[in-house]
Design a protein around this motif. Structure first.
Motif: not given
Length: 190
Positions: A68-70, A98-107, A155-166, A168-171
């Protein structure tokens, strides 16, 4: 109703944008916290196994987090309602590109933008390359305080950037919840 909307809009200030001053120390701190957060995926699993409880993360969670970070090109932190809004609803949010151009706004971060406090919210842009923060740009406000004052922000930056994908893709991070049939079977088994 219309007057309430006008009043609400009147409280909003201009949305603050990140400055252009680079801060390599913040980039280093963010990478350290991202590494710690990824390590926590495996640590929680080990703790759960020792307690013979259910695993909170699947074995691939750490690797999925790295993938996800990549995918991330940049993250911008900003306050939802701008600088003049001192309400509890003026939360820090992240806009992830994201590198694909997709934007996740207001995480969502759950952190209030306390412009009235001594430490103004840390509005920044963090650029990523190969899953690592390579550059951080701010207006320099953080340099007026000791580095430790911004540890919670990183710490919050790391937690919430990773939670953004969790979110979107909980599985990719957690086991699938038990089905109704599985739950019924658990109760039927002596």
């Amino acid at each position: 109703m219309a007057s309430a909307l006008l009043l609400l809009c009147a409280c909003d200030g201009d949305i603050e944008v990140p400055g252009t001053l680079p801060n390599p120390k913040l980039a280093q701190m963010m990478n350290r916290e991202l590494d710690r957060e990824l390590l926590r995926f495996g640590t929680e699993n080990a703790t759960a196994l020792q307690m013979k409880g259910p695993q909170p993360y699947i074995a691939e969670a750490g690797e999925n987090g790295r993938r996800w970070l990549q995918e991330i090109s940049s993250v911008v932190s900003r306050c939802r309602h701008g600088m003049r809004n001192e309400s509890k609803s003026n939360l820090m949010e992240y806009d992830i590109t994201l590198k694909s151009g997709v934007q996740l706004k207001g995480v969502y971060t759950g952190t209030n933008c306390a412009y009235w406090s001594k430490l103004r919210p840390l509005v920044l842009r963090a650029n990523f390359e190969d899953g690592r923060v390579t550059e951080v740009f701010t207006d320099g406000r953080e340099r007026q305080s000791p580095v430790d004052f911004y540890k919670t922000d990183t710490m919050n930056f790391a937690k919430y950037v990773l939670r953004a994908d969790q979110s979107r893709n909980p599985a990719n991070y957690r086991p699938a919840p038990a089905s109704k049939a599985d739950i019924a079977k658990q109760w039927d088994t002596p």
